[in-house]
Write an enzyme that holds these catalytic residues in place. Structure first.
Site, mmCIF file in Angstrom:
data_model
loop_
_atom_site.group_PDB
_atom_site.id
_atom_site.type_symbol
_atom_site.label_atom_id
_atom_site.label_comp_id
_atom_site.label_asym_id
_atom_site.label_seq_id
_atom_site.Cartn_x
_atom_site.Cartn_y
_atom_site.Cartn_z
ATOM 1 C CE LYS A 81 -4.315 -1.715 2.010
ATOM 2 N NZ LYS A 81 -5.413 -1.438 2.929
ATOM 3 C CG ASP A 117 -8.542 0.642 3.006
ATOM 4 O OD1 ASP A 117 -9.359 -0.201 2.600
ATOM 5 O OD2 ASP A 117 -7.304 0.516 2.875
#
Ligand SMILES: Nc1ncnc2c1ncn2[C@@H]1O[C@H](COP(=O)(O)OP(=O)(O)O)[C@@H](O)[C@H]1O
Ligand SMILES: O=C(O)C1=C[C@@H](OP(=O)(O)O)[C@@H](O)[C@H](O)C1
Ligand SMILES: [Mg+2]
Length: 464
Positions: A81, A117
């Site tokens: 990420k 997210d």
């Protein structure tokens, strides 16, 4: 396609007009294909979602390869990420501040990175009625996910955020970045041994550690009951198991306890919306959520279709038509009771009272557990008893038919067969009852469907 060499076992031969996928390592257990393939199937889009197992050293090559080979969109997960940002042509400002990207969207010359997210969790909390504005928050843990959570708290206007962590420096690093972003000191790092320095109060507690994932795990920190009792709601990013020891503690305290599955759901929905430039409806979102729950926890309900909702929502009308269309048996609990008692509903209410009628409803729904291939229209008050709504979720997939007060009033104003609406001002009564019952129906259902827009045919299409 060369990128397919990285597809995990079982996905090597996937073919579709457009590919979506996820890069991670390990990646075998990802649930994202359930989300995205359910969406593509429902929307009739020729897209398939493939998990790719990508090692650190192959990451930038794979991003380029995916772009060159036309992959429409990608998710990025552990451990990529952060590093993936080096391989992108642009990074959205929120993702940059969080320092993590989980979604790649095709733009001119390469992919642009986003973080869904964070808004995914915010949306999940909103649907659970948990607001962040002016809230005081305690975050437990300062690992990978914690940065997105802290950013969410700050950007949605939390008043104060404490990050409790064993390693103080990790919490401090997040706090520094978030305070710089906020332009004021909102986030404070707390070393776990200093947890008593957190002032008395009522807090939204967000569990961001991995403690609770494994059998035999206890609470994230061994602070004792008194500490956890300062929570007014508890959120755990873990969704499997559905209930961690932390969430069990929250339930024991009688405060809202939310696991991470809705965060997983909404981060996926938001990514899919970015890739396809569309808006996913509430009904479809509910269907994806149910597919996720079935995939993780197993399907535990009958194959019946159960319709709940307020009077005039169309349960009887839609139910009858749907049963005919599917070749299912049609059962209306009101008609069932009227036949059994040889009395009309208004007569039962008048002669025996509402409590008697409600007890009959519970009897009926118990009997319906034996049924298969039925469309079951319920009376509007049936799911109000918790016992009944729990039973309904075993009987079949529960659809909450919704119509606004104006539509409902127009539909029922001339009817005389609903004793609860035989009053001087039915419109005001409808509004008041809807307000009270709405949250109960929402909790009692699997899937919400509007019946105040569109034709009967369109409503039926939404259901199956
Ligand atoms: N989708 C719909 N569109 C238009 N009218 C509807 C629709 N569903 C129901 N109605 C009308 O609303 C009234 C009440 O419907 P009904 O099926 O009895 O609701 P319920 O069983 O939920 O109380 C009926 O006159 C019906 O024809
Ligand atoms: O909402 C309610 O409490 C009721 C709804 C009615 O069914 P419909 O929702 O089909 O009108 C019927 O069961 C009874 O009049 C009570
Ligand atoms: Mg009815």
């Amino acid at each position: 396609m060369e990128i397919m060499k990285y597809a995990i076992q079982g996905y090597e031969d996937v073919a579709a007009e457009h590919l979506l996928g996820i890069f991670g390592n390990p990646i075998k257990h990802t649930l994202s294909p359930v989300i995205h393939d359910t969406l593509s199937d429902a929307l009739g889009l020729s897209e398939r979602y493939v998990p790719f197992c990508v090692e650190d050293e192959d990451l930038s090559r794979c991003v380029k390869l995916a772009y060159d080979e036309g992959v429409l969109g990608l998710n990025i997960t552990v451990p990529h990420k952060q590093h993936v940002m080096e391989s992108l042509v642009d990074v959205d400002i929120a993702a940059k501040t969080i320092g993590a990207v989980n979604t790649l969207v095709r733009v001119e010359g390469g992919y642009k990175g986003y973080n869904t997210d964070m808004p995914g969790l915010a949306k999940a909390l909103e649907t659970e009625g948990i607001a962040l504005k002016d809230e005081t928050v305690i975050m437990l843990g300062a690992g990978g996910a914690a940065r997105a959570v802290a950013y969410m708290c700050v950007s949605y206007g939390a008043k104060q955020v404490y990050i409790v962590n064993r390693t103080y420096a990790h919490a401090q690093a997040i706090a520094d970045d978030m305070n710089a972003f906020a332009g004021k000191a909102v986030v404070q790092a707390v070393a776990s041994e200093d947890y008593k320095s957190i002032p008395d109060g009522k807090y939204l507690m967000i569990q961001c550690t991995s403690v609770g994932l494994h059998e035999g795990d206890g609470m994230p920190f061994d602070f004792g009951d008194v500490f956890y009792a300062i929570a007014k709601a508890g959120v755990d990013l873990i969704y499997n198991p559905a209930q961690t020891p932390f969430l069990k503690e929250m339930e024991k305290l009688g405060v809202p306890a939310v696991n991470g599955l809705k965060m997983l759901l909404y981060q996926g929905i938001l990514a899919y919306e970015l890739w396809n430039n569309l808006t996913v409806s509430e009904t479809l979102t509910d269907k994806v959520y149910l597919a996720l729950q079935d995939a993780i926890y197993g399907k535990k309900r009958g194959d019946n279709i159960v319709l709940i909702g307020y009077m005039g929502a169309g349960k009887t009308t839609v139910g009858k038509a749907l049963a005919k269309k599917l070749g299912y048996e049609f059962i209306d609990t009101d008609l069932y009771i009227e036949a059994q008692e040889e009395m009309t509903i208004p007569d039962i209410f008048e002669k025996k009272g509402e409590a008697y009628f409600r007890a009959l409803e519970t009897d009926v729904i118990r009997k319906l557990r034996e049924k298969t291939h039925c469309v079951i229209a319920t009376g509007g008050g049936l799911p109000l008893r918790k016992e009944n709504s729990d039973l309904l979720k075993e009987v079949g997939t529960v659809y909450y038919l919704m119509a606004d007060a104006d539509t409902t009033y127009a539909r029922v104003k001339h009817c005389t067969n609903r004793p609860l609406l035989q009053c001087d001002d039915p419109y005001t009564k409808i509004q008041a009852m809807m307000k009270e019952r709405g949250p109960v129906y929402a909790r009692a259902c699997h899937i919400r469907v509007r019946t105040d827009h569109g034709t009967l045919e369109e409503v039926m299409d939404e259901i199956k």
